[in-house]
Write an enzyme that holds these catalytic residues in place. Structure first.
Site, PDB file in Angstrom:
ATOM      1  N   ILE A  88      27.606  57.642  -6.730  1.00  0.00           N
ATOM      2  CA  ILE A  88      26.401  57.898  -6.360  1.00  0.00           C
ATOM      3  C   ILE A  88      25.947  59.199  -7.273  1.00  0.00           C
ATOM      4  O   ILE A  88      26.665  60.005  -7.696  1.00  0.00           O
ATOM      5  CB  ILE A  88      26.542  58.657  -4.863  1.00  0.00           C
ATOM      6  CG1 ILE A  88      27.209  57.641  -3.682  1.00  0.00           C
ATOM      7  CG2 ILE A  88      25.076  59.251  -4.190  1.00  0.00           C
ATOM      8  CD1 ILE A  88      27.435  58.452  -2.459  1.00  0.00           C
ATOM      9  N   LYS A 126      35.302  68.439  -3.283  1.00  0.00           N
ATOM     10  CA  LYS A 126      33.952  68.386  -3.826  1.00  0.00           C
ATOM     11  C   LYS A 126      32.943  69.201  -3.173  1.00  0.00           C
ATOM     12  O   LYS A 126      31.993  69.430  -3.948  1.00  0.00           O
ATOM     13  CB  LYS A 126      33.769  66.993  -3.210  1.00  0.00           C
ATOM     14  CG  LYS A 126      34.495  65.803  -3.629  1.00  0.00           C
ATOM     15  CD  LYS A 126      34.913  64.467  -2.565  1.00  0.00           C
ATOM     16  CE  LYS A 126      35.606  63.342  -3.212  1.00  0.00           C
ATOM     17  NZ  LYS A 126      35.769  62.144  -2.328  1.00  0.00           N
ATOM     18  N   GLY A 183      36.643  54.038  -5.554  1.00  0.00           N
ATOM     19  CA  GLY A 183      37.089  52.727  -5.611  1.00  0.00           C
ATOM     20  C   GLY A 183      36.940  52.560  -7.336  1.00  0.00           C
ATOM     21  O   GLY A 183      36.133  53.454  -8.017  1.00  0.00           O
ATOM     22  N   GLU A 190      45.520  56.108   1.136  1.00  0.00           N
ATOM     23  CA  GLU A 190      46.783  56.035   0.587  1.00  0.00           C
ATOM     24  C   GLU A 190      47.952  56.212   1.350  1.00  0.00           C
ATOM     25  O   GLU A 190      47.994  56.587   2.498  1.00  0.00           O
ATOM     26  CB  GLU A 190      46.855  57.668  -0.354  1.00  0.00           C
ATOM     27  CG  GLU A 190      45.722  57.751  -1.345  1.00  0.00           C
ATOM     28  CD  GLU A 190      45.947  56.690  -2.497  1.00  0.00           C
ATOM     29  OE1 GLU A 190      46.875  56.338  -2.743  1.00  0.00           O
ATOM     30  OE2 GLU A 190      44.801  56.729  -3.425  1.00  0.00           O
TER      31      GLU A 190
END
Length: 429
Positions: A137, A206, A305, A191
């Site tokens: 994004i 983030k 990803g 994970e």
């Protein structure tokens, strides 16, 4: 067009790194046309050189990342190792040897972004990190460049795909937390150790990066209030649905009304089904940015990803290479405001509180009095009782988080309150 290639060193060749290398090879002609010069993968630093890496010349592979960076002919370093060390030392080494850096390392940038920006500026080089937040994004660059002339007041969004997948499954199927987590793990979204995701550490890193960009101030990971989502239950979703809401793990960054401070937080919250973030499904990310002139902007797409993250890395690579050719640098750190980061207690929010109480006269009045004593106004109350036990659900009006938290602690001490079943903030209204 310049004929000498710009040489790129790749640090790390896992899921993201291998995809970056593949795109650099298969799209070499397009990258050359877009940049104005060819780019050449000059070396790949890895931990396990014996591993077969399809499409990568084994002669480029090395375990000595430092020697690769000190060769003297590297123009750009792409760091996709992750973690704090050795990534921090290697990035510093890259700057010292004249290479600009493209990084996807959210943890390092959230902890030491100021020092890394200072090192880049000292050497007249670029530090780009679009891939560190929200995968493919375009978010960092629009906030850092497109909105540079505006004033951002609030950022709210879903910035972790694993947690959104889990919460979406709990909402849509009625699954419990563990069941939804198991599915996320089986599908590769989570994970083997999901702690960084489900406890909010990934989202908090983030959030720190985005808050620094949005408010032109330095916000570190330790400044971000964080709550995980492991305690969210099926009954919480049932309560949310009765309110016309769903539950998301949100990163919320706000400038105070007086403009003199900022807050940064990550926690689960109920949001109305009418809010655009409520419709973000599966492992997707979405971020709302509220600016004074631009109004409300929404950025949406895959947040993780190999391919999506590699796309963001390659976008930064093109920008940094163009700067190299122009003998210029892009925007660096903007921290001129130096606003303090207020504690969570100063945040004004709403609570949804579920209490297990004795089913007898006077309980509701006692609970209401406790709220009033702490200066918290009640919006709605719902009570259900059976066989001497009762469930009491209270939704408050907006109040400082410290007052709401104090109310909850006082409720726990009441003889008529058997337990506080759940507490959740209500956002997005």
């Amino acid at each position: 067009m310049r004929t000498r290639p710009l040489k790129v060193a790749l640090l790390g060749c896992g899921v993201v790194g291998s995809e970056v290398a593949r795109i650099m090879t298969t799209h070499a002609d397009d990258l050359t046309a877009r940049i104005g010069a060819p780019v050449e993968l000059a070396g790949v630093a890895v931990r396990r050189p014996s591993k077969v890496r399809e499409g990568i010349d084994p002669a480029l592979v090395t375990t000595d990342a430092t020697a690769l960076l000190k060769r003297g002919d590297i123009d750009v370093v792409i760091e996709v190792i992750g973690g704090i060390e050795p990534a921090r030392t290697l990035i510093t080494t890259a700057f010292e040897n004249g290479a600009s850096v493209v990084s996807a390392n959210k943890a390092l940038l959230a902890q030491d972004g100021a020092a890394l920006h200072a090192a880049a500026e000292q050497h007249g080089l670029d530090l780009y990190y679009e891939a560190a937040v929200a995968g493919a994004i375009p978010l960092v660059r629009p906030m850092r460049e497109s909105l540079a002339g505006d004033k951002i007041n609030r950022v709210m969004g879903i910035v972790n795909g694993t947690t959104n997948f889990i919460l979406d499954k709990m909402d849509s199927t009625g699954a419990g937390y563990q069941e939804a987590l198991d599915e996320a793990t089986a599908l590769g979204y989570a994970e083997a150790d999901p702690t960084a995701d489900v406890e909010g550490y990934d989202a908090a890193a983030k959030a720190a990066i985005l808050a620094g960009i949005a408010f032109h101030t330095r916000v570190r990971l330790d400044d971000v209030y964080r709550e995980g989502m492991t305690e969210v239950s099926a009954s919480d979703f049932a309560s949310a649905k009765r309110m016309g809401c769903t539950i998301k793990l949100l990163a919320i960054l706000e400038r105070a009304a007086d403009g003199e401070s900022v807050t940064a937080r990550v926690h689960p919250a109920m949001i109305p089904l009418t809010h655009p973030l409520a419709s973000v499904r599966e492992a997707y990310n979405a971020v709302f940015v509220e600016a004074e002139a631009a109004g409300r902007l929404m950025f949406y797409g895959p947040g993780a990803g190999g391919s999506p993250t590699a796309s963001a890395v390659l976008g930064d690579l093109v920008a940094v290479c163009r700067n190299k050719l122009a003998e210029a640098t892009g925007p660096g750190e903007s921290a001129y405001t130096q606003l303090p980061v207020s504690p969570m207690g100063d945040v004004v929010t709403r609570y949804h509180i579920s209490l297990d109480v004795a089913d007898k006269p006077g309980v509701l009045a006692q609970v209401a009095t406790t709220f009033a004593e702490h200066g918290v106004s009640i919006d709605t109350v719902r009570q259900q009782g059976k066989d001497g036990e009762a469930s009491l659900v209270v939704v408050t009006h907006r109040a400082p988080d410290a007052a709401l938290s104090g109310t909850v602690e006082a409720l726990r001490k009441l003889d008529t309150v058997r337990g506080v079943a759940s507490i959740m903030r209500v956002e997005g209204e």
